[in-house]
Motif scaffolding. Sequence first.
Motif, PDB file in Angstrom:
ATOM      1  N   VAL A   1       0.777  -1.244   0.000  1.00  0.00           N
ATOM      2  CA  VAL A   1       0.000   0.000   0.000  1.00  0.00           C
ATOM      3  C   VAL A   1       0.808   1.294   0.000  1.00  0.00           C
ATOM      4  O   VAL A   1       0.357   2.303  -0.540  1.00  0.00           O
ATOM      5  CB  VAL A   1      -0.975   0.006   1.198  1.00  0.00           C
ATOM      6  N   ARG A   2       1.994   1.304   0.616  1.00  0.00           N
ATOM      7  CA  ARG A   2       2.741   2.563   0.705  1.00  0.00           C
ATOM      8  C   ARG A   2       4.239   2.335   0.561  1.00  0.00           C
ATOM      9  O   ARG A   2       4.761   1.277   0.904  1.00  0.00           O
ATOM     10  CB  ARG A   2       2.475   3.248   2.064  1.00  0.00           C
TER      11      ARG A   2
ATOM     12  N   PRO B   1       1.192   6.708  -0.424  1.00  0.00           N
ATOM     13  CA  PRO B   1       0.413   5.654  -1.081  1.00  0.00           C
ATOM     14  C   PRO B   1       0.989   5.282  -2.450  1.00  0.00           C
ATOM     15  O   PRO B   1       1.376   6.146  -3.237  1.00  0.00           O
ATOM     16  CB  PRO B   1      -0.979   6.286  -1.221  1.00  0.00           C
TER      17      PRO B   1
ATOM     18  N   GLU C   1      -0.236  -4.482   3.943  1.00  0.00           N
ATOM     19  CA  GLU C   1      -1.389  -4.774   4.793  1.00  0.00           C
ATOM     20  C   GLU C   1      -1.849  -6.214   4.572  1.00  0.00           C
ATOM     21  O   GLU C   1      -1.957  -6.672   3.427  1.00  0.00           O
ATOM     22  CB  GLU C   1      -2.551  -3.816   4.490  1.00  0.00           C
TER      23      GLU C   1
ATOM     24  N   ALA D   1      -8.167  -2.555   1.277  1.00  0.00           N
ATOM     25  CA  ALA D   1      -6.827  -2.218   1.782  1.00  0.00           C
ATOM     26  C   ALA D   1      -6.137  -1.247   0.835  1.00  0.00           C
ATOM     27  O   ALA D   1      -5.489  -0.282   1.262  1.00  0.00           O
ATOM     28  CB  ALA D   1      -6.003  -3.487   1.932  1.00  0.00           C
TER      29      ALA D   1
ATOM     30  N   HIS E   1      -7.479   0.934  -1.069  1.00  0.00           N
ATOM     31  CA  HIS E   1      -8.141   2.245  -1.064  1.00  0.00           C
ATOM     32  C   HIS E   1      -8.312   2.810   0.350  1.00  0.00           C
ATOM     33  O   HIS E   1      -8.941   3.852   0.530  1.00  0.00           O
ATOM     34  CB  HIS E   1      -9.491   2.149  -1.759  1.00  0.00           C
ATOM     35  N   GLY E   2      -7.770   2.090   1.342  1.00  0.00           N
ATOM     36  CA  GLY E   2      -7.812   2.602   2.715  1.00  0.00           C
ATOM     37  C   GLY E   2      -9.193   2.654   3.299  1.00  0.00           C
ATOM     38  O   GLY E   2      -9.508   3.548   4.098  1.00  0.00           O
ATOM     39  N   THR E   3     -10.037   1.678   2.959  1.00  0.00           N
ATOM     40  CA  THR E   3     -11.405   1.657   3.475  1.00  0.00           C
ATOM     41  C   THR E   3     -11.667   0.331   4.164  1.00  0.00           C
ATOM     42  O   THR E   3     -10.832  -0.577   4.164  1.00  0.00           O
ATOM     43  CB  THR E   3     -12.425   1.838   2.335  1.00  0.00           C
ATOM     44  N   GLU E   4     -12.844   0.193   4.748  1.00  0.00           N
ATOM     45  CA  GLU E   4     -13.263  -1.059   5.356  1.00  0.00           C
ATOM     46  C   GLU E   4     -13.928  -1.926   4.301  1.00  0.00           C
ATOM     47  O   GLU E   4     -14.686  -1.434   3.461  1.00  0.00           O
ATOM     48  CB  GLU E   4     -14.247  -0.813   6.519  1.00  0.00           C
TER      49      GLU E   4
END
Length: 270
Positions: A191-192, A197, A230, A263, A265-268
């Motif tokens: 992810v980063r 990002p 992640e 993961a 897109h940084g969302t649940e």
Amino acid sequence: MIAKIRNGLILLFVAAVTTAVAVSQLTVLKTGWGNPSFVPRLWHKAILWALGFRVHVEGSLSRKRPLLIVANHVSWTDIGVLGSIADVSFIAKAQMQGWPLMGWLSTLQRTVFVDRERRHSSVDQASEIGERLKAGDAMVLFAEGTTGDGNRMLPFKSTLFGAATLAIGKGATAHEGVQEVAIQPVAIAYVRRHGIPLGRAGRMTLSWIGDQDLVPHVAGLLKLGAVDVEVRFGEPVMFSAGSNRKEATRLVEARVKAMMQAALHGTEAG
């Protein structure tokens, strides 16, 4: 020059750790003393530290047994990522067994090698995986059958889900049959880099696709610096004698895909 010295020191560190780990693991396997998953876990942690990878975990490995872990596959580093956070064994393609050093190290971790091109061998190998599941080993299956580009998933193959079927019911070995197998979906997402990002191109740089040579890929990773990964563990899908293998495959695939995209897109996951 500084980068070359740094990389040289990292390689010396990896060589020293690998030698120590190999001797320790051989001792564990020959004597039966200790947990055969403990030493490989230390090795994976050391390799990830050398590469500059930082692993972030959401959820946890299921306590249910037998347990088949089904994950997406981006790179050879996925093995280190999962191996560093849980006591697991892997299911890998047969070609890997012949790789210099890596094949031997994989054997020390009690990897089951699968030749998908040979039908009769696949049945025997699925049976071996089934026995390992019944014995309580948490087995990791990269169900795409190959690596993706880190941005999207390839369709999951249902063939080796047959190992879950073979773990159910009475067996011909010392291990009793079981009523059901837990299949846990797991998503791996890179992810980063240095806290920033990664875009599509950045994730493709980290992926290891097809017949790409390993050594240049490792060299490229050493140049990248800190990378955040992640890992998301989903709720297990219970697989029993009456379950449909293809339906279970599609369900697990959908859950892994949802967690992977969340993961990235940084969302649940929904």
